[in-house]
Design a protein around this motif. Structure first.
Motif, short mmCIF file in Angstrom:
data_model
loop_
_atom_site.label_atom_id
_atom_site.label_comp_id
_atom_site.label_asym_id
_atom_site.label_seq_id
_atom_site.Cartn_x
_atom_site.Cartn_y
_atom_site.Cartn_z
N ASP A 151 1.17 -1.19 -0.43
CA ASP A 151 0.35 -0.12 -0.37
C ASP A 151 1.16 1.33 0.00
N ILE A 152 0.61 2.00 -0.96
CA ILE A 152 1.77 3.07 -0.75
C ILE A 152 0.75 4.60 -1.05
N PRO A 153 1.30 5.45 -0.22
CA PRO A 153 0.73 6.74 -0.29
C PRO A 153 0.51 8.04 -1.85
N VAL A 154 -0.59 8.14 -1.40
CA VAL A 154 -0.80 9.82 -2.69
C VAL A 154 -1.37 10.68 -1.98
N PRO A 155 -0.98 12.18 -2.87
CA PRO A 155 -1.76 12.91 -2.51
C PRO A 155 -2.73 12.86 -1.78
N THR A 156 -3.36 13.67 -0.53
CA THR A 156 -4.31 13.99 0.02
C THR A 156 -4.25 15.81 0.12
N ASP A 157 -5.90 15.43 -0.83
CA ASP A 157 -6.78 17.04 -0.25
C ASP A 157 -7.71 16.68 0.35
N PHE A 158 -7.48 17.67 1.61
CA PHE A 158 -8.65 17.28 2.84
C PHE A 158 -9.43 18.51 2.81
N THR A 159 -8.53 19.54 1.81
CA THR A 159 -9.67 21.23 2.79
C THR A 159 -10.95 20.89 0.92
#
Lengths: 471, 471, 471
Positions: free
Chosen positions: C329-337
């Motif tokens: 499992d590899i992270p990706v950018p996340t848009d919380f705003t």
């Protein structure tokens, strides 16, 4: 912590190998005058020079850093006296508001708000105990007493703070009457306006039509299309410059600055005047106006300040009930590299342009901002802004941008202060952090102490002066 | 600072709890030979072994780090002798160029350029004062005198620098004649080529057609479609390997490596040969060629180095007037996780593939690069690259990737040097920073001193050797 | 390093100005009970209370941190005993697996896995030498002997670890039988379930149809559309609450929480039930279900934990052969705003909602997470998660979020542990890192020592308790 004086070494590095160096470097800047070119203090404050009303109105209600923290912990905005647009009553008793704040002082541990307020309470107002439920009334009384004294009026504080020059922020339609009063009082050199046309270039913001009408009234002719708008903006820039302005200020959602043709720009403005605003068109027009502003700036020499990347009014219900600037603006990623490319291609080497970039997206520090400022002569990096105007934020900024941009492609410290009394606190803190960073470079034999001290003075005073010098 | 020797503790942590440990760890690596597998030194320099021309030509004109900083502060490129494509004369006097640089030495405070140059001037050339307007002529004369001496010729410096192996960067069409001369002179084991096919796989770059023609001429047959191109590249890889190459090198805008069908790839190449290049097709083809390169690498064992995420030639006017590689390349965000997925799915566990990833987007350190290198056996992380090849950049790299990738999924230090004389400075600095990081782990009782010292040697020598070992 | 005790100052700052302060702050938290509300320990482990099988099954095979590091260095998963779905035999000998691991101990230098394992081996199991090829057999025998003793059974360790409460993670269809057995044994207050409905809200995941069937069987009625699904989820939430659940847990690829209309949601579910899943629809439905979950949570008070931003099963071949959760499992950018905006607009001020946000994209720490948690009363920030649950990751988290969110908008430490025996190691490490961060604030005169100590206790115990308190 809050005794009658703050610790002289506060916010300097703790490391025994660094602290003596940091102390020596900081000593060279601690008493230098303050250049405050990006503030949001109301010119009327200094033109009127009336006493500040009360501790709540001075420290709590208008400080969105402080209000948002209390709201996040469940305090209703009503209890903090934040006005409602619907006229429903909110807390009016300053003492009650102050108590609500003071009893939650622990929430601010580790925040810059804590450091700024501590500085203001102790250094400016001589308080001798920290805020708490127990001390709230005593502090309120103490502060109220001080605020009634002549030496705590705005101009007296301005002198005491050793402010060399303070720039306000003014809408494009502003008649700058307060600045005229200040000039008449001999304060025209010390308080200058900044030209902020955001309200008339963002066609999709609720107040656009009203702002445009105000601009028309100021200019004395109708704005019926793009060319009228440009003419009006150019006239106002002339008026602002005549009133002492050194800079313009631009808050956009993104950093895109792609130009449109004049015909396309005109089509979009004419449609907006008819009430038809396509969202994509509005974004494109805002980007175009950044490009166009760079063109104007390269001609008239007003420094162009850009601070993009904030999604304003994240909660529309709060916007509806309380209005903007109450703590609900949240950052988003910003693309400076591609966004500014057309602008920098056209004006990045223009001798007339000085562009100062601010960000709340620290990911761009080393990836985009330092590489851009490190090659385009027009670009300077402003200080770390807003949520990043903090001890660790400032340290990370220097650690991430100095490698590629050096010190001399930054403006040195630029505060972004609404809270007049906190201006010295912010400069003091920035000087301490820069001293700490420079001390490390000395201790690691990367700079001599002489070089570091000279650089500290440049960051505190020379670079802000030079970055915003009249052109 | 610049006396006859540099401080022995420079760039080690200042903290009194760390410095003695860092000193001890660094002592184990300071005199190890240099493995330099990702450089941009011209093989002709060592094949010819002629004296370097003059201080400006050696230190200023070709160093884009240095030129861009001076340009950013308003120095015209003409004054720095950066050649123009239109033939208009630029400054030719090396002494004048050197003075322009030397009088602006303060601009480099806090930058790695300062550290590298200091190392070169003091340690390599025995200068005893820092550059300044006052010292410029003395330094110029001193350097010129040294450059005329036989012990400052390239091969003599190569020996003195204790370089074990140096890799150059060579276009796909290169006949590797300089490497043949080096081999004939007995230097074939010490200077090897690297295969860089960028010019022939980016169909939308201005020089593509010329580069393809050069490749056709080298191969002796026309390239009329995709299969011909693959055949030509495979043949050149064989020739490069025969000449000692260990690796290929790939600079792409993104990290996308999505394969196309051969038919689709052929359609795009054939269209490009007719002069029709759709921008989307060009990007897709470049991505496909990354995939295809991984396939080739898994078969022939050339290490595949990828350094994506730089928007080249940000200002097209500068590209037109000065050409590429003059300081106008600016990073953009890079998506490794999704971009490399097809490639890693196909070849990430292939025993023949070794892929080394570089980045100028440090946001990907902990989020993407360390997690990928921490699971796929084919992947190793190169050293922090370009704008991140700095003391603080290297420290942040170790702090962000070691958690998840450890030390042994990195290649250890890999320099990326055009400036031959700065190679030892860069390795020296990297060894100091790694020693400082490891010293902290020891002082925090996270590693023993023996483990840290062994790891430092691995990062300085064992891992670079092993990462690029012939396969 | 690995003697019979670990160094008492491990992971505290090395700086002589900080360590004594950090020691004093840490002393206030080191023996506090552990609140473990986000774990992945199987409830059956504690319900059965059988001895752990062997060292390999306890420490190696199920630990994806450890397996992925060994895989990245070329160790086949077969050699580590990771089961295959096709039934092909993998290594079965625990001693052989243990040797493979122990002989590669150096790979874990600098990683949290090293610190956790060291803690477990020394503090929990009394090992007196580090893993190595030489020590492997001795350690295996020592551990095996201990595991056979009654004081190393799960409940005995639970007591010894001083765990106040442990939350497991349970699928929506779970009947919670193990929790019922625990309750019958008087352990119901100490081990509680967490509601994790991921398998039934991600329509495009391979197991969706099976998970839905299981949910239907649990509920006793067919799920024929969106309203049935919501009814089933609400019923299960009631059942989970009755079994002591305090929270739900949601792993999504993004943070998008845009609601659909019920009709649209129903259309998508009905299509999926017919086997027709449009990828865009599946993403939209998952986002909708986050919104809908916030609605449910605001009504029933289950804390809503969201940890987005991980691309699961990066290599589909590994998924096919080994299943999920084996390190790919590899992270990706996340848009919380932007992603959370609809949800927070609707429920961000709701007194019933508590939402805890986790991330593996540290770029969002200062840019998005701290600003959101610093204004919306519903939001708290969880501890740095997964690849960021490391000494430097935790330090960077505090340095980046405290400025804007303070301490009291975080949950304090929340572990995310599959490995039961490492729970104390993780809390111990987090308490040390927080003590180090707080020590720096004290040494820089930004907090008093009393405030710092109180805050440390809050982060270790008060905030985790309060964040997950029954509502």
């Amino acid at each position: 912590m809050l005794t009658t004086t703050l610790h002289p070494d506060r916010a300097l590095p703790a490391d025994t190998a660094l602290r003596p160096l940091a102390r020596e470097i900081f000593a060279a800047t601690r008493d230098l005058p303050l250049v405050s070119m990006h503030g949001h203090v109301d010119a009327a404050l200094l033109a009127d020079d009336e006493p500040f009303p009360d501790p709540a109105a001075l420290f709590v209600v208008p400080d969105h850093y402080l209000v948002r923290m209390l709201v996040s912990q469940g305090v209703p905005q009503d209890a903090l006296g934040v006005p409602r647009r619907d006229g429903v009553a909110v807390e009016q008793d300053p003492r009650a508001i102050w108590r609500t704040f003071a009893s939650r002082w622990h929430l601010f541990r580790g925040t810059p708000t804590r450091l700024w307020l501590e500085h203001v309470l102790v250094e400016v107002f001589g308080c001798d105990e920290p805020p708490s439920a127990q001390s709230a009334d005593r502090l309120f009384d103490h502060l109220s007493e001080r605020l009634a004294q002549p030496e705590f009026r705005p101009r007296a504080l301005f002198e005491r703070f050793n402010i060399e020059i303070l720039s306000t922020t003014d809408a494009a339609d502003s008649g700058l009457a307060d600045h005229a009063r200040l000039a008449a009082a001999g304060w025209g050199e010390r308080v200058v306006p900044t030209f902020r046309p955001d309200a008339v270039v963002h066609l999709d913001r609720p107040g656009w039509r009203d702002a445009l009408t105000a601009l028309e009234q100021r200019c004395g002719y109708p704005i019926e299309g793009y060319r009228d708008l440009v003419r009006a903006l150019e006239e106002r820039r002339v008026a602002f410059k005549a009133a002492g302005a050194r800079a313009s200020d631009h808050g956009h959602l993104g950093a895109d600055a792609t130009p449109l043709t004049d015909a396309e720009a005109d089509r979009i403005v004419v449609a907006a005047l008819r009430g038809q605003v396509d969202p994509g068109d509005a974004v494109a027009f805002a980007g175009h106006m950044l490009f166009e502003t760079a063109r104007m700036a390269s001609e008239d020499g007003l420094v162009m300040q850009l601070h993009p990347g904030v999604l304003r009014d994240h909660d529309p219900a709060v916007l509806a009930s309380r209005g903007p600037d109450v703590g609900y603006d949240i950052p988003v990623p910003t693309d400076f590299t591609r966004g500014l490319r057309p602008l920098l291609t056209a004006f990045g080497h223009h001798p007339g342009l000085r562009m100062v970039l601010f960000t709340v997206d620290e990911d761009t520090f080393s990836r985009e901002l330092a590489p851009l400022a490190g090659v385009y002569p027009a670009v300077r990096l402003g200080a770390p802004w807003w949520f990043l105007d903090t001890p660790d934020g400032m340290r990370r900024f220097r650690e991430a941008v100095t490698d590629t941009a050096g010190f001399y492609n930054t403006t040195g410290f630029v505060d972004d202060t609404r809270a007049f009394c906190s201006i010295p606190a912010r400069h003091d803190l920035a000087r301490r952090i820069d001293a700490g960073y420079l001390a490390r470079l000395v201790a690691e034999h990367r700079l001599t102490l002489d070089e570091a001290t000279e650089t500290a003075v440049d960051l505190a005073l020379t670079l802000p002066r030079e970055s915003y010098a009249p052109r």
